[in-house]
Design an enzyme around this catalytic site. Structure first.
Site, short mmCIF file in Angstrom:
data_model
loop_
_atom_site.label_atom_id
_atom_site.label_comp_id
_atom_site.label_asym_id
_atom_site.label_seq_id
_atom_site.Cartn_x
_atom_site.Cartn_y
_atom_site.Cartn_z
CG HIS A 165 -62.40 -50.49 33.44
ND1 HIS A 165 -62.82 -51.58 32.72
CD2 HIS A 165 -62.88 -50.65 34.69
CE1 HIS A 165 -63.54 -52.37 33.51
NE2 HIS A 165 -63.59 -51.83 34.71
CE LYS A 167 -59.29 -52.97 34.72
NZ LYS A 167 -58.85 -53.30 36.06
#
Ligand code: NAD
Length: 267
Positions: free
Chosen positions: A157, A161
């Protein structure tokens, strides 16, 4: 016949994305757009708010009861407290609902169950059609390839995040563990140092972070002399909005009950 959709939490990232998807869907129309009473979005045309080229002639309002009464199905992507109010209004009017809000606690789960007694409801932690198919394929592959194949999960990600592994990877772990017949505590997160050879039972889980990656997930099944990788790559958050609108069009034709995205897709 066109499905009349009301959106709850319309000023949020997901709410605006759902307005765009509904605005471009020939089989659905926007019946109401509900935002917080204090929000500066009140009174603004929902299409303009969502960045569509044309207004939709639906102003953002805080009147939840009128919204629920005038729609076939309410889509909720808000916060748990908002979800509870939305579910109560749907129960009162016996209206179908699609709920995407995450982090629901016992009170909201009870409200979901109470609505499901009188109307059809879809709840899913991930509305992406591709992710739901990915989970189903992962389950099948683990069952088909059997215990000779070691299981490893890799997710990536964007750099901002904050939690790891992702909720989607956590669900993938559950699915793989169930299919293998082990508990989810078989997970080994990010190996380091001299750990000895891997055991047959363990499932490795690895979280990569960097750049602006929306969400990549891979299940690796590594056996003697060959390997199968099953992967899902998200390019845009719009996949959740598309899945939610698909669920809304499906759920209006169902009898009362609580449904998953797997039910919507017939998986
Ligand atoms: P966001 O913060 O951008 O938007 C949330 C919206 O809900 C805001 O407009 C806010 O004003 C409104 N809201 C909050 N509390 C409310 C209340 N009590 N009453 C009325 N409105 C209220 O968040 P987002 O990125 O749009 O995500 C919304 C929710 O959807 C989160 O729970 C998120 O985790 C979840 N989500 C689920 C999926 C899925 O596939 N299930 C995908 C993405 C996001």
């Amino acid at each position: 016949m066109s499905t009349r959709i009301a959106i709850y939490g319309v000023a949020g990232r997901m709410g605006r994305s759902i307005v765009r998807v509904v605005g471009e869907d020939g089989d659905a129309s926007l019946a109401a757009a509900v935002g917080r009473a204090q929000s500066s979005a009140q009174g603004v045309d929902a299409g303009v708010l969502a960045g569509l080229p044309q207004p939709l002639s639906v102003p953002v309002s805080s009147d939840l009861v009128a919204a629920v009464t005038g729609c076939d199905v309410l889509i909720d992507f808000s916060l748990p407290a908002g979800t509870q109010a939305a579910l109560a209004a749907c129960r009162e009017a016996r209206r179908a609902a699609v709920v995407g809000t995450t982090g629901l606690e016992v009170a909201q789960q009870d409200a979901l169950a109470a609505l499901a007694e009188v109307a059809p409801v879809v709840f899913a932690p991930n509305f992406s059609v591709g992710v739901n198919v990915f989970w189903a394929l992962a389950r099948r592959a683990v069952e088909m390839l059997g215990e000779e194949f070691d299981l490893e999960i890799v997710e990536m990600h964007h750099r901002n995040k904050v939690d790891a592994p992702s909720g989607t990877a956590a669900r993938l772990l559950e699915v793989a563990a169930e299919a293998r017949g082990v508990s989810a505590d078989a997970a080994v997160h990010g190996r380091q140092g001299v750990m000895g050879a891997r055991t047959q039972r363990e499932i490795g889980v690895h979280a990569l972070r960097g750049g602006d990656v929306v969400g990549d997930h891979t299940l690796i099944l590594a056996g003697p002399g060959e390997r199968v990788d099953i992967a899902h790559r998200a390019h845009s958050r719009e996949i959740f909005a598309r899945g939610a609108v698909r669920a809304a069009k499906w759920v209006v034709a169902q009898p009362p009950g609580l449904y998953s995205m797997g039910d919507v897709l017939g998986l």
